[in-house]
Design an enzyme around this catalytic site. Sequence first.
Site, PDB file in Angstrom:
ATOM      1  N   LYS A  54       0.816  -1.232   0.000  1.00  0.00           N
ATOM      2  CA  LYS A  54       0.000   0.000   0.000  1.00  0.00           C
ATOM      3  C   LYS A  54       0.844   1.275   0.000  1.00  0.00           C
ATOM      4  O   LYS A  54       0.468   2.264  -0.630  1.00  0.00           O
ATOM      5  CB  LYS A  54      -0.971  -0.007   1.177  1.00  0.00           C
ATOM      6  N   GLY A 105     -13.410  -8.527   9.699  1.00  0.00           N
ATOM      7  CA  GLY A 105     -13.377  -7.452   8.713  1.00  0.00           C
ATOM      8  C   GLY A 105     -14.180  -7.652   7.436  1.00  0.00           C
ATOM      9  O   GLY A 105     -13.944  -6.952   6.447  1.00  0.00           O
TER      10      GLY A 105
HETATM   11  P1  NDP Z   1       1.181  -4.521   6.416  1.00  0.00           P
HETATM   12  O1  NDP Z   1       2.060  -5.616   5.963  1.00  0.00           O
HETATM   13  O2  NDP Z   1       1.297  -3.172   5.794  1.00  0.00           O
HETATM   14  O3  NDP Z   1       1.363  -4.299   8.012  1.00  0.00           O
HETATM   15  C1  NDP Z   1       1.373  -5.391   8.870  1.00  0.00           C
HETATM   16  C2  NDP Z   1       1.272  -4.928  10.327  1.00  0.00           C
HETATM   17  O4  NDP Z   1       1.133  -6.102  11.139  1.00  0.00           O
HETATM   18  C3  NDP Z   1       2.493  -4.203  10.834  1.00  0.00           C
HETATM   19  O5  NDP Z   1       2.091  -3.251  11.797  1.00  0.00           O
HETATM   20  C4  NDP Z   1       3.304  -5.342  11.496  1.00  0.00           C
HETATM   21  O6  NDP Z   1       4.152  -4.893  12.535  1.00  0.00           O
HETATM   22  C5  NDP Z   1       2.190  -6.151  12.096  1.00  0.00           C
HETATM   23  N1  NDP Z   1       2.519  -7.565  12.322  1.00  0.00           N
HETATM   24  C6  NDP Z   1       2.763  -8.514  11.390  1.00  0.00           C
HETATM   25  N2  NDP Z   1       2.970  -9.706  11.961  1.00  0.00           N
HETATM   26  C7  NDP Z   1       2.835  -9.524  13.309  1.00  0.00           C
HETATM   27  C8  NDP Z   1       2.928 -10.374  14.446  1.00  0.00           C
HETATM   28  N3  NDP Z   1       3.197 -11.681  14.306  1.00  0.00           N
HETATM   29  N4  NDP Z   1       2.728  -9.826  15.671  1.00  0.00           N
HETATM   30  C9  NDP Z   1       2.462  -8.515  15.797  1.00  0.00           C
HETATM   31  N5  NDP Z   1       2.371  -7.653  14.772  1.00  0.00           N
HETATM   32  C10 NDP Z   1       2.553  -8.149  13.534  1.00  0.00           C
HETATM   33  O7  NDP Z   1      -0.313  -5.095   6.279  1.00  0.00           O
HETATM   34  P2  NDP Z   1      -1.665  -4.258   6.132  1.00  0.00           P
HETATM   35  O8  NDP Z   1      -1.596  -3.133   7.094  1.00  0.00           O
HETATM   36  O9  NDP Z   1      -1.942  -3.951   4.711  1.00  0.00           O
HETATM   37  O10 NDP Z   1      -2.789  -5.335   6.597  1.00  0.00           O
HETATM   38  C11 NDP Z   1      -2.940  -5.664   7.962  1.00  0.00           C
HETATM   39  C12 NDP Z   1      -4.135  -6.603   8.172  1.00  0.00           C
HETATM   40  O11 NDP Z   1      -5.359  -5.936   7.884  1.00  0.00           O
HETATM   41  C13 NDP Z   1      -4.127  -7.858   7.274  1.00  0.00           C
HETATM   42  O12 NDP Z   1      -4.608  -8.937   8.051  1.00  0.00           O
HETATM   43  C14 NDP Z   1      -5.109  -7.520   6.180  1.00  0.00           C
HETATM   44  O13 NDP Z   1      -5.706  -8.668   5.607  1.00  0.00           O
HETATM   45  C15 NDP Z   1      -6.137  -6.713   6.971  1.00  0.00           C
HETATM   46  N6  NDP Z   1      -6.913  -5.798   6.133  1.00  0.00           N
HETATM   47  C16 NDP Z   1      -8.261  -5.997   6.020  1.00  0.00           C
HETATM   48  C17 NDP Z   1      -9.025  -5.138   5.282  1.00  0.00           C
HETATM   49  C18 NDP Z   1     -10.491  -5.355   5.187  1.00  0.00           C
HETATM   50  O14 NDP Z   1     -11.113  -4.763   4.309  1.00  0.00           O
HETATM   51  N7  NDP Z   1     -11.088  -6.145   6.053  1.00  0.00           N
HETATM   52  C19 NDP Z   1      -8.445  -4.005   4.544  1.00  0.00           C
HETATM   53  C20 NDP Z   1      -7.027  -3.865   4.766  1.00  0.00           C
HETATM   54  C21 NDP Z   1      -6.305  -4.757   5.505  1.00  0.00           C
HETATM   55  P3  NDP Z   1       5.668  -4.349  12.237  1.00  0.00           P
HETATM   56  O15 NDP Z   1       5.505  -2.922  11.840  1.00  0.00           O
HETATM   57  O16 NDP Z   1       6.352  -4.548  13.517  1.00  0.00           O
HETATM   58  O17 NDP Z   1       6.213  -5.220  11.116  1.00  0.00           O
END
Ligand code: NDP
Length: 281
Positions: free
Chosen positions: A74, A248
């Site tokens: 994104k 979601g």
């Molecule tokens: P990104 O890859 O941009 O960000 C991932 C985030 O999750 C970061 O803050 C990361 O932390 C954190 N993270 C990943 N793994 C872990 C873990 N094991 N423990 C703790 N924190 C973790 O993903 P997005 O922001 O694009 O998406 C996030 C979620 O939201 C996904 O599950 C996606 O499917 C969902 N989503 C749903 C939507 C809907 O319409 N329902 C729309 C958009 C997203 P760090 O910064 O430390 O790496």
Amino acid sequence: MNPPLEAGPPDQYGLVGHPVAHSWSPFIHGMFAKATAQHLVYRLFDIAADDFRRETLRLFTSGVRGLNITLPHKQAAAELVNELTPRATRAQAVNTIAFFEDTTLLGDNTDGVGLICDLERNLQVDLADKRVLLLGAGGAARGVIGPLLERELRVLTIANRTLFKARKLAAEFADMGQIGGCTFAELQGPPCDLIINATSASLQGEMPEMPDGLVGEQTLCYDMAYGRGETPFTLWARSLHARSTAKGWGMLVEQAAESFLLWRGIRPSTQPVLAALAQHT
Ligand code: NDP
């Protein structure tokens, strides 16, 4: 009765992400297209981060008219386009790109409006003066912070595994309201009114380690992740007797309807799609 579909090849749309195989977006946009008599196809494109720029531009030059963008692209998408809507500028994250005939690539972010629609319209949540905790500081979190703060929350706390990202996001949006950033371990009670999981931990079957005292009997726990059954986050919330939990699906359908509006000029009705998904999932 719907007017007859146009002749000729369908207009091409799709979703770029990595992974994308789990996505319900083709189903959702397929239902929207049928209901609004739009002649289009919607496909999944699994593209890794290193190939994102090249392969996404190739899709547009090969005739694709619009794309949704999902994790982990994104923020890269915000850098790829040559124009951003005001809400995408604010988020610095793009989940929808429209390619216009004058070759403009317009980046938008419909995640925020999608979440707010689901909370307010579908789940009947009043956000004003609420204490809200947002877990995660990735692309999805970026899209929803501005629209949440526009609802005049009492406070928004962003907690993330990587502290500097939570602090950076809080600083970027500090002009819009009471907002702070911290690690999960630094979180403290009293219980929040709303906890939104915007980490991708659920996709890996994980739940971040959280301190006690954040969930009370009035707390709504919302997991942006969707899938069959409970997620680690909704299970955690239930174990602490949260008032209710939600996944979601509603956000997914509402943000898709806003993307469809940008591409086709029509906002399809979301209720039939939500009802169909409830039967399939
Ligand atoms: P990104 O890859 O941009 O960000 C991932 C985030 O999750 C970061 O803050 C990361 O932390 C954190 N993270 C990943 N793994 C872990 C873990 N094991 N423990 C703790 N924190 C973790 O993903 P997005 O922001 O694009 O998406 C996030 C979620 O939201 C996904 O599950 C996606 O499917 C969902 N989503 C749903 C939507 C809907 O319409 N329902 C729309 C958009 C997203 P760090 O910064 O430390 O790496």
